[in-house]
Design an enzyme around this catalytic site. Structure first.
Site, short mmCIF file in Angstrom:
data_model
loop_
_atom_site.label_atom_id
_atom_site.label_comp_id
_atom_site.label_asym_id
_atom_site.label_seq_id
_atom_site.Cartn_x
_atom_site.Cartn_y
_atom_site.Cartn_z
N GLU A 135 35.03 -17.49 -5.52
CA GLU A 135 33.79 -17.68 -5.56
C GLU A 135 33.22 -16.35 -6.11
OE1 GLU A 135 35.82 -18.04 -2.95
OE2 GLU A 135 35.08 -19.10 -1.35
N HIS A 182 37.94 -12.95 -5.16
CA HIS A 182 37.93 -14.26 -4.68
C HIS A 182 37.23 -15.30 -5.88
CE1 HIS A 182 38.24 -13.52 -0.06
NE2 HIS A 182 39.19 -12.71 -0.40
#
Lengths: 151, 151
Positions: free
Chosen positions: B57, B55
């Site tokens: 992040e 992801h």
């Protein structure tokens, strides 16, 4: 009566012990495929790799995905010496792991039986089968000894 | 009245749009240091890297930790175009991120305002300040367009 550990959990414990010798929190993990063949094993490496995401479970999930050439580890099983945290529980779900076997519960950081109980959340869209307490006493002892030596 | 986006969120949106062009779920993220300097930026790469943990992040957290030479990103801020999931929320906490700015809420997978609300759990041991809705309409539109085109 001594509990006979499944071979992958034995290997996960060896990885946890190796992690402790490196000064890491002693957690180890293994992923097996549907045939029970071990695909990958790892211990925590957050300090060594200066990576807050390098929990044992994350490392074996990433390695197994590389080996299988897919971000979905369908029919694979994960063995881990400590109850996974929220980060790892969500990664287990995203990877479509079939079964999770863990040793000791983790009241402080665990996210399966403790805290967010992630697999029971409505925002969890794949729930593995979960078997806790597989080598529980040994898992607890590892963590206890580690934190005793830290003090 | 048009909301003026902070520069790091503008960059995060550009990363999200680039991710969409690669066929990835359009999420982008940026980490800045205490001085407001951008350290790293990324979009989702789960398909390209065959990695369920990739992801946006997670990628910027790992990159920033490498850059800073520490698994703790003290005084750093994270900008992301979608409410973080449980995996990313826990990683944000482990990395000791100071502030999280996100655009659109995510009822399906979010873990800050939705689902496990990880930062409110007793098993969460570092809680960043959280600011949601920074570019909310744009964040929602990106996700809506992406899933419309998938059908």
């Amino acid at each position: 009566m001594k509990q006979v550990l499944p071979e992958p959990m034995r290997v996960a414990f060896a990885e946890a012990e190796a992690a402790a010798l490196r000064g890491e929190v002693p957690v180890g993990a293994v992923i097996t495929n549907a045939a029970g063949t071990m695909l990958t094993k790892a211990g925590n490496r957050t300090l060594e790799e200066q990576d807050p995401t390098a929990h044992a479970e994350m490392i074996v999930i990433r390695q197994a995905a590389k080996i299988l050439g897919s971000e979905r580890l369908v029919d694979c099983n994960l063995y881990v010496t400590l109850e996974p945290c929220a980060m790892c529980a969500a990664a287990i779900s995203f990877a479509r792991i079939e079964r999770v076997y863990f040793a000791a519960a983790d009241e402080k950081m665990g996210a399966i039986e403790n805290g967010p109980r992630f697999f029971n959340q409505p925002t969890c869209h794949h729930r593995p089968e979960v078997y806790g307490g597989i080598g529980e006493a040994k898992g607890q002892e590892l963590m206890r000894n580690f934190f005793k030596n830290k003090r």
